[in-house]
Design an enzyme around this catalytic site. Structure first.
Site, mmCIF file in Angstrom:
data_model
loop_
_atom_site.group_PDB
_atom_site.id
_atom_site.type_symbol
_atom_site.label_atom_id
_atom_site.label_comp_id
_atom_site.label_asym_id
_atom_site.label_seq_id
_atom_site.Cartn_x
_atom_site.Cartn_y
_atom_site.Cartn_z
ATOM 1 N N GLY A 54 40.027 53.667 29.466
ATOM 2 C CA GLY A 54 39.466 52.985 30.680
ATOM 3 C C GLY A 54 38.566 53.999 31.514
ATOM 4 O O GLY A 54 38.976 55.229 31.450
ATOM 5 N N ILE A 107 44.556 50.099 23.508
ATOM 6 C CA ILE A 107 44.401 49.199 22.426
ATOM 7 C C ILE A 107 43.381 49.736 21.469
ATOM 8 O O ILE A 107 43.141 48.959 20.418
ATOM 9 C CB ILE A 107 44.351 47.716 22.914
ATOM 10 N N TYR A 116 42.704 38.236 39.215
ATOM 11 C CA TYR A 116 43.079 39.606 39.317
ATOM 12 C C TYR A 116 43.766 39.733 40.555
ATOM 13 O O TYR A 116 44.982 40.494 40.553
ATOM 14 C CB TYR A 116 41.766 40.325 39.371
ATOM 15 N N LYS A 126 47.756 41.186 40.968
ATOM 16 C CA LYS A 126 47.904 42.618 41.711
ATOM 17 C C LYS A 126 49.015 42.324 43.060
ATOM 18 O O LYS A 126 49.706 42.988 43.066
ATOM 19 C CB LYS A 126 46.607 43.384 42.110
HETATM 20 C C1 AKB Z 1 37.246 45.322 40.667
HETATM 21 O O1 AKB Z 1 36.001 45.588 41.159
HETATM 22 O O2 AKB Z 1 37.696 44.583 40.295
HETATM 23 C C2 AKB Z 1 37.856 46.696 40.758
HETATM 24 C C3 AKB Z 1 38.811 46.743 41.865
HETATM 25 C C4 AKB Z 1 38.251 46.607 43.466
HETATM 26 O O3 AKB Z 1 39.961 46.644 41.603
HETATM 27 N N1 AKB Z 1 36.932 47.923 40.686
#
Ligand code: AKB
Length: 318
Positions: free
Chosen positions: A12, A36, A143, A147
């Protein structure tokens, strides 16, 4: 004891440059890249590579055992914009990959873990300017939720089982070598490519959207620095705020115009605007600076010069 390092998600955007730097420091044969899928030529040819599905416990444990790994950098993740399209997959990848590595570390097979968090842990109710280390966190993306949950689990595994896990909350990362994929801050990379190749760019965020950002060189330095810090100096075991620069699409375009005067920017925001609007504009990273001596070296001007120079070479433009 010599270090044997595994980078999961090595192909990545951050994983590629991190792996190359770790190989330079520790010797190529001591740094195992895994993903992967295959990565770029430089990464694939510079040292050992293994296919790993980060959510498959046996696949991760197998490689850790095979190479006698003692440090893991877990860089595999689905980012904010793609995560909104595939919420269940994002949750599965982001959480299960972390549990796999934390559980293997808990069993004593690995000594140190790096796991990246993000400014996405913050949400619409978080103070936007100079966002403190400890503050309201109500993330509104899958996301961000993954996190934030991950941060709690890292702290839990440290407190309960003594797992030496270290983490930083990356802002948007800007780099020329490997493209980012599926993030909300990706416009700040695309803009440089299109400025050089087409002389114009349509930003998917509106012109006054200010977000925290960082050049890749600084992000790699921070990552390696936190991993090399004595454990007693890592006082935050969830994740450290980390900052370098903050700018808007309009400001980055102005900087590009200093080198490419005819560059044209236009704006057409999409679903990523809502995500960006929920994130901080600037970050207070004083704890990282105090605890382990973090310093950034790239401002907007220096980063832009470096990006354009490196991309001109990459694209054979003189
Ligand atoms: C995103 O934009 O999802 C990432 C981040 C800020 O974690 N670059």
């Amino acid at each position: 004891m010599s270090k044997t390092i595994l980078v999961i998600g090595a192909c990545g955007q951050i994983g590629t440059e991190l792996t190359l730097k770790l190989r330079e420091i520790n010797g190529a044969s001591n740094v195992i890249a895994s993903d992967i899928r295959e990565g770029d030529k430089e990464l694939m040819q510079s040292g050992p590579f293994e296919f790993i599905n980060a959510i498959d416990y046996d696949s991760v444990l197998g490689i850790i055992t095979k190479y006698n790994i003692n440090e893991v950098y877990l860089m595999a993740a689905m980012l904010s914009a793609t995560g909104e399209k595939f919420p269940a997959k994002a949750w599965e990848l982001n959480m299960n990959s972390l549990f796999n590595v934390l559980n293997i570390a808990k069993e004593g097979n690995i000594k140190k873990v790096f796991w990246p968090s993000s400014i996405a842990v913050f949400g619409p109710t978080t103070p936007k300017e100079n966002t403190p280390q400890e503050t309201v966190m109500e993330p509104s993306t899958v996301y961000g939720i993954s996190k934030q949950a991950g941060e709690r689990w890292c702290e839990y595994y440290f407190n309960k089982f003594g797992v030496d896990v270290r983490s930083i909350r990356y802002p948007g990362i800007i780099s020329w070598k490997t493209n980012p994929g599926g993030g909300t801050t990706d416009y700040a990379v695309e803009i440089y490519h299109e400025a050089l190749l087409k002389g114009a760019y349509t930003s998917f965020l509106n012109k006054e959207t200010k977000l925290p950002m960082m050049y890749m060189d600084d992000a790699i330095d921070a990552t390696i620095q936190i991993m090399n810090t004595k454990p007693e100096n890592i006082k935050i075991r969830s994740s450290y705020n980390l900052a370098a620069i903050s700018f808007t699409p309009e400001e980055i375009a102005e900087e590009i115009k200093k080198e490419i005067p005819d560059f044209k920017i236009s704006f057409k925001s999409d679903f990523r605007q809502n995500i960006a609007d929920s994130w901080p504009k600037s970050i207070d990273d004083s704890r990282a600076r105090e605890d382990w001596g973090w310093q950034h070296h790239f401002d907007l001007k220096k980063m832009s010069k470096n990006m354009l120079h490196s991309l001109k070479i990459k694209y054979n433009l003189s």
